[in-house]
Design a protein around this motif. Structure first.
Motif, short mmCIF file in Angstrom:
data_model
loop_
_atom_site.label_atom_id
_atom_site.label_comp_id
_atom_site.label_asym_id
_atom_site.label_seq_id
_atom_site.Cartn_x
_atom_site.Cartn_y
_atom_site.Cartn_z
N GLY A 64 -24.43 -25.82 37.03
CA GLY A 64 -23.08 -26.16 36.62
C GLY A 64 -22.98 -27.49 35.89
N ASP A 65 -21.91 -27.60 35.16
CA ASP A 65 -21.53 -28.86 34.52
C ASP A 65 -20.01 -28.86 34.40
OD1 ASP A 65 -20.87 -27.31 32.24
OD2 ASP A 65 -22.79 -27.75 31.25
N ALA A 66 -19.47 -29.76 33.60
CA ALA A 66 -18.02 -29.90 33.47
C ALA A 66 -17.34 -28.62 32.96
CB ALA A 66 -17.69 -31.07 32.54
N ARG A 67 -18.08 -27.76 32.26
CA ARG A 67 -17.50 -26.53 31.72
C ARG A 67 -17.38 -25.43 32.75
NH1 ARG A 67 -21.94 -25.26 27.63
NH2 ARG A 67 -23.07 -26.03 29.44
N GLY A 68 -18.22 -25.48 33.79
CA GLY A 68 -18.27 -24.41 34.78
C GLY A 68 -19.69 -24.23 35.26
#
Length: 188
Positions: free
Chosen positions: A7-11
């Protein structure tokens, strides 16, 4: 099993099935069909279902919306765990999966409204091979986590036979019933 999520800030991204990872875990199955079901109400029970040979099915089950309590019951003649079950809570949020081998009945109960389940199967749907065991068979003893209003079932599932009168078409393959444990990071 819980596939690893990145995961990251986008999902997040998740590989939901890898033949190489499955083989490393001892799951040597070729999946030929993907199925998906929707259950509108909390307390919907589906199961305990299986397909007889020659179209017996293994399943890889996951919850893609909501949450369920999922069960696999050993129906293999000659197995020391015949009639026993394993269970796992599957959630869309957690991404958990349950592998149900050939020779096991499968069933689940929705733990909330508007639940979707996706699963892979190892053989085609063959209505003439369709079978099941009564969901609340006291011999099996599943303690279903039901809401106050009770279970919501199809007429077909209400009329399934008990284990006591069931003549199993499945033979024990020498593999033990494996209790489910919490997966660690990097598990399939």
């Amino acid at each position: 099993m819980r596939p690893r999520r990145f995961g990251d800030a986008r999902g997040w991204f998740m590989e939901t099935y890898s033949e190489a990872s499955a083989l490393a875990m001892g799951i040597d199955v070729r999946f030929v069909q993907d199925n998906q079901s929707f259950s509108a109400a909390e307390g919907t029970v589906r199961g305990l279902h299986f397909q007889r040979p020659p179209h017996a099915q293994a399943k890889l089950v996951r919850c893609v919306r909501g949450s369920i309590m999922d069960y696999a019951v050993d129906l293999r003649r000659g197995s020391q765990t015949y009639g026993q079950y394993v269970s796992a809570k599957l959630t869309a949020e957690g991404g958990e999966q349950l592998f149900v081998p050939v020779g096991f009945a499968h069933g689940f109960v929705t733990l909330e409204a508007n639940v979707e389940i996706a699963y892979k199967v190892s053989d085609i749907y063959a209505p003439e091979c369709d079978g099941g065991i009564l969901w609340n068979d006291p011999t099996i003893g599943i303690e279903w986590p039901l809401p106050t209003l009770g279970a919501i079932l199809s007429d077909k599932d209400k009329a399934l036979p008990t284990l006591a009168v069931f003549d199993s078409p499945f033979d024990y393959d020498g593999k033990s019933l494996v209790p489910l444990v919490a997966p660690g990071p990097g598990d399939f």
